[in-house]
Design a protein around this motif. Sequence first.
Motif, short mmCIF file in Angstrom:
data_model
loop_
_atom_site.label_atom_id
_atom_site.label_comp_id
_atom_site.label_asym_id
_atom_site.label_seq_id
_atom_site.Cartn_x
_atom_site.Cartn_y
_atom_site.Cartn_z
N ILE A 156 0.83 -0.84 -0.48
CA ILE A 156 0.23 0.50 -0.11
C ILE A 156 1.11 1.20 0.07
O ILE A 156 2.00 1.13 1.05
CB ILE A 156 -0.65 0.02 1.51
N SER A 157 0.38 1.76 -0.96
CA SER A 157 1.23 3.36 -0.92
C SER A 157 1.21 4.50 0.08
O SER A 157 0.17 4.91 -0.31
CB SER A 157 1.51 4.07 -2.41
N ASP A 158 1.66 4.91 0.90
CA ASP A 158 1.08 5.66 1.59
C ASP A 158 1.43 6.85 1.52
O ASP A 158 0.16 7.86 0.91
CB ASP A 158 2.87 5.76 3.02
N THR A 159 1.97 7.54 0.39
CA THR A 159 1.75 8.71 -0.49
C THR A 159 0.92 8.99 -1.53
O THR A 159 -0.26 10.28 -1.57
CB THR A 159 2.81 8.60 -1.03
N SER A 163 -4.43 10.03 4.00
CA SER A 163 -3.78 9.90 5.00
C SER A 163 -4.99 10.25 6.06
O SER A 163 -6.31 10.71 5.90
CB SER A 163 -2.70 10.93 5.46
N ASP A 164 -4.99 10.56 8.24
CA ASP A 164 -5.68 11.17 8.92
C ASP A 164 -6.55 11.88 8.32
O ASP A 164 -6.03 13.33 7.82
CB ASP A 164 -5.24 11.48 10.15
N VAL A 165 -7.86 11.86 8.17
CA VAL A 165 -8.57 13.55 8.05
C VAL A 165 -9.29 14.18 9.56
O VAL A 165 -9.71 13.59 10.40
CB VAL A 165 -9.70 13.13 6.83
N LEU A 175 -12.09 9.04 1.28
CA LEU A 175 -10.84 8.13 1.66
C LEU A 175 -10.46 7.25 0.30
O LEU A 175 -11.26 6.19 0.05
CB LEU A 175 -10.99 6.74 3.17
N SER A 176 -9.31 6.86 0.26
CA SER A 176 -8.02 6.18 -0.96
C SER A 176 -7.74 5.16 -0.28
O SER A 176 -7.16 5.49 0.51
CB SER A 176 -8.01 6.92 -1.60
N CYS A 177 -7.36 4.18 -1.33
CA CYS A 177 -6.01 3.41 -0.89
C CYS A 177 -5.12 2.91 -1.48
O CYS A 177 -6.12 1.82 -2.84
CB CYS A 177 -7.23 1.81 0.23
N ALA A 178 -4.10 3.41 -2.23
CA ALA A 178 -3.49 2.97 -3.64
C ALA A 178 -2.82 1.55 -3.47
O ALA A 178 -1.68 1.04 -2.14
CB ALA A 178 -3.02 3.43 -3.99
N ALA A 179 -3.09 0.61 -3.69
CA ALA A 179 -2.42 -0.96 -3.33
C ALA A 179 -1.87 -1.71 -4.65
O ALA A 179 -2.34 -1.68 -6.14
CB ALA A 179 -3.48 -1.87 -2.86
N THR A 287 -0.70 -10.12 4.44
CA THR A 287 -1.80 -9.50 3.87
C THR A 287 -1.22 -7.65 4.38
O THR A 287 -0.89 -8.11 5.41
CB THR A 287 -2.98 -9.69 4.32
N MET A 288 -1.71 -6.73 3.64
CA MET A 288 -1.53 -5.91 4.37
C MET A 288 -2.02 -4.71 4.54
O MET A 288 -3.51 -4.25 3.83
CB MET A 288 -0.25 -4.97 3.15
N SER A 289 -1.45 -3.83 5.43
CA SER A 289 -2.96 -2.96 6.24
C SER A 289 -2.59 -1.43 6.21
O SER A 289 -1.25 -1.42 6.95
CB SER A 289 -4.02 -3.18 6.97
N LYS A 290 -3.71 -0.80 6.08
CA LYS A 290 -3.04 0.90 6.40
C LYS A 290 -4.37 1.42 7.45
O LYS A 290 -5.71 0.94 6.69
CB LYS A 290 -3.24 1.70 5.10
N ARG A 291 -3.94 2.02 8.34
CA ARG A 291 -5.32 2.66 9.26
C ARG A 291 -5.32 3.63 8.96
O ARG A 291 -4.13 4.84 8.84
CB ARG A 291 -4.51 2.20 10.40
#
Length: 378
Positions: A156-159, A163-165, A175-179, A287-291
Amino acid sequence: MTPKFVTSSEYSMTTPLTHMGERGGTSLFNSFGSAPIAAGSTDKDEKKVPDPSFVDEIENVTAPAGRNIRMSCTVKDLGAYRVAWMHFEQSAILTVHTHVITRNPRISVSHDNLRTWFLHIRDVQKEDRGRYMCQINTANAKTQIGYLHVVVPPSISDTQSSSDVIVRENANVSLSCAASGSPDPVVKWKRADNSTININKTLAGKSTSSNHITLSSCVIERLKRAFTLLFSIEIALACKCTSPYLWFSQHQKLLTEWEGPRLELSRISRVDMGDYQCIASNGVPPTMSKRIRVSVDFPPMLQIPHQLVGAPLGSTVTLECSTEAHPISLNYWTREKEMIHESHKYHADTQRADVPYKSHMTLEIRNVEQASSHSTSV
């Protein structure tokens, strides 16, 4: 046998890489030509020598990125003919017989008594995937193809992801998640505390629940009144369902999981505040995750369960007040516009609730003397 690295110019291989996908076609080894004829042999003798052929098909290989792989090509009656390996997608000759043509240091070749030819690739990368050809340089080139599939665990690309809103109540949040990965990963959204997600149902996407909610799948309380309100104003309808959906309205629905790279939260409220997780998986561990933390700001609100409290003189009485605010408000008690401080007469306490925006205030008044007015301020 240690492979010898040579340049393609040493073989003067000027024949273009054509007919690479066919079983037969122009040989890539025109500099070698056909197998040499032994001295004193005749055309009649030559015809008795069988042409080389493949014994088995090339097995497809699937490997995670970073692993070492080996592809094998088995031939018989090779004689003086040569075997070469090529990468179809890159239109590149990799090896010819025992020689390595490519300058890629991760590639090597070996053989088992000139019968089985092995193409070795160390530390395979995503760009190595594709079709690999094993070819014999007969007059009408004989070719076999095997496929290398390189699997890459999800990332998952952080950039490129949200991010937190922090938003105001009743705003819309995207919200978007670029995997990325190979194969392409599936992205699912969940709340960290497993509570429900408020979704804009007009968004293109799908729920991961087993059943899609419809009017027919719920027992709706106060059905006549609900239908009247449904077409005039936006209102949540109470449903009893077997699927993870809990409520739904004309423009919203609540569910426990959402699939897709984007999560649209419509008319967000304080109950939607919290941590959201995007989880990317493609069958290749891990598996990857982003909070992503979503904070919802709104002005303070007070709720006083008992506005008038009676107590005998000389007794102790406790006043209560519940507050909701984000960011957290500064709470205190007053009497006749004067702030109350801790003393032998007063004891104030504030307890935080499980949700971040709620708190419960109490004021203990000892030795009640006469009727008085106490209030709370935030």
